[in-house]
Structure formats: structure tokens, C-alpha cells
Design an enzyme around this catalytic site. Structure first.
Site, PDB file in Angstrom:
ATOM      1  N   ASN A  41      80.368  63.427 -56.697  1.00  0.00           N
ATOM      2  CA  ASN A  41      81.375  64.473 -56.844  1.00  0.00           C
ATOM      3  C   ASN A  41      82.600  64.146 -55.994  1.00  0.00           C
ATOM      4  O   ASN A  41      82.494  63.581 -54.898  1.00  0.00           O
ATOM      5  CB  ASN A  41      80.815  65.868 -56.551  1.00  0.00           C
ATOM      6  N   GLU A  54      78.367  63.947 -62.434  1.00  0.00           N
ATOM      7  CA  GLU A  54      77.968  63.590 -63.804  1.00  0.00           C
ATOM      8  C   GLU A  54      79.168  63.138 -64.629  1.00  0.00           C
ATOM      9  O   GLU A  54      79.107  62.183 -65.395  1.00  0.00           O
ATOM     10  CB  GLU A  54      77.308  64.791 -64.499  1.00  0.00           C
ATOM     11  N   CYS A  88      80.221  69.721 -67.506  1.00  0.00           N
ATOM     12  CA  CYS A  88      79.585  68.398 -67.616  1.00  0.00           C
ATOM     13  C   CYS A  88      78.699  68.320 -68.843  1.00  0.00           C
ATOM     14  O   CYS A  88      78.647  67.288 -69.526  1.00  0.00           O
ATOM     15  CB  CYS A  88      78.785  68.092 -66.354  1.00  0.00           C
TER      16      CYS A  88
END
Ligand code: THU
Length: 132
Positions: A41, A54, A88
Site C-alpha cells: 500500500n 492489491e 480493488c
């Protein structure tokens, strides 16, 4: 095979840029041709600009011409395995709506999901075909 993804996700997690939440997330996906792409992240002072682990690995794969994903591993330091956020899910579904997701805790608990279960009907009705 799953454990190589877990290892890559775990290593990526340590590269997370998360000075605001202090919540480090790592992810790694395997593309159809067997390549592994990892992500972490990346937060921003304008919090809404944060990008999840992701999506980072998904866009890295796409940039390398890998359009189909076979599996993704996610890891975070939580009691229970985390699930990808809605954004995501939608981005991953663009490329692999039936992706297998395995989410791990640092302590080694895991849970497997199908993206199709987490996000049914990802694109239904959205695109209106126009004349060619
Ligand atoms: N985060 C991820 O990277 N992946 C997830 O599946 C859940 C949330 C990040 C976004 C933000 O940097 C932090 O975790 C807290 O939400």
C-alpha cells in the site's frame, strides 16, 4: 506455489508506505505466464489518494503486458485474514473475474476466496455498446 506468493507478499509488506494508518499490507499475484508481481500500500497525505497493495501489483502486471491473473496472496498483521476493498475487487475483476485470493495473517492464518464470490456481476450493464 502458493507459498512463493505469500513470501513475495510478505516481503512487499515491509516496503509499504503507510505513515498515516501504520497498517502495512503486502500482496503478490501470479500472472498466467507464471510471473510474480508484488505490491504494497502507498498512502498519501491526501488520504483518498491512497493505493492498496492489491491494485499496486495489478497495475505492475498490466504494465508488463500480463493481462490474466491466476492467483493473488495478501498479507497483513491482523487477527483474521483481510479481504480486498471494493475498489480493488473491481480493478482485479477487470482482468480476472474468477481470481483465487488467498489472504494471510502474519501469524499464518489463511483464508481463500474467489473474486467472483466477493464481487458478483462486476460489469453488468455498465458498458453500452455503441456503433462501430
Ligand atoms: N489496504 C490495502 O492495501 N489493502 C487492503 O486490502 C485493505 C487496506 C491499505 C489501504 C491503507 O493504506 C491501509 O491499508 C488502511 O486502510
Amino acid at each position: 506455489m502458493i507459498s512463493d506468493l505469500k513470501d513475495a507478499a510478505e516481503a512487499a509488506r515491509l516496503r509499504a508506505y503507510a505513515p498515516y494508518s501504520h497498517f502495512l499490507v503486502g500482496a503478490a499475484l501470479r500472472s498466467k505466464s507464471g510471473l510474480v508481481f508484488s505490491g504494497c500500500n502507498v498512502e498519501n497525505v491526501s488520504l483518498g489518494l491512497t493505493i492498496c497493495a492489491e491494485r499496486v501489483c495489478a497495475v505492475k502486471a498490466i504494465e508488463q503486458g500480463e493481462m490474466t491473473f491466476e492467483a493473488i496472496a495478501i498479507i497483513a498483521d491482523t487477527e483474521v485474514p483481510i479481504v480486498p476493498c471494493g475498489a480493488c475487487r473491481q480493478v482485479l475483476a477487470e482482468f480476472s473475474p474468477h481470481l483465487v485470493i488467498t489472504s494471510w495473517t502474519l501469524s499464518g492464518k489463511s483464508q481463500q476466496f474467489s473474486l467472483a464470490d466477493l464481487l458478483p456481476l462486476p460489469g453488468q450493464g455498465i458498458l453500452v455498446p455503441r456503433g462501430t
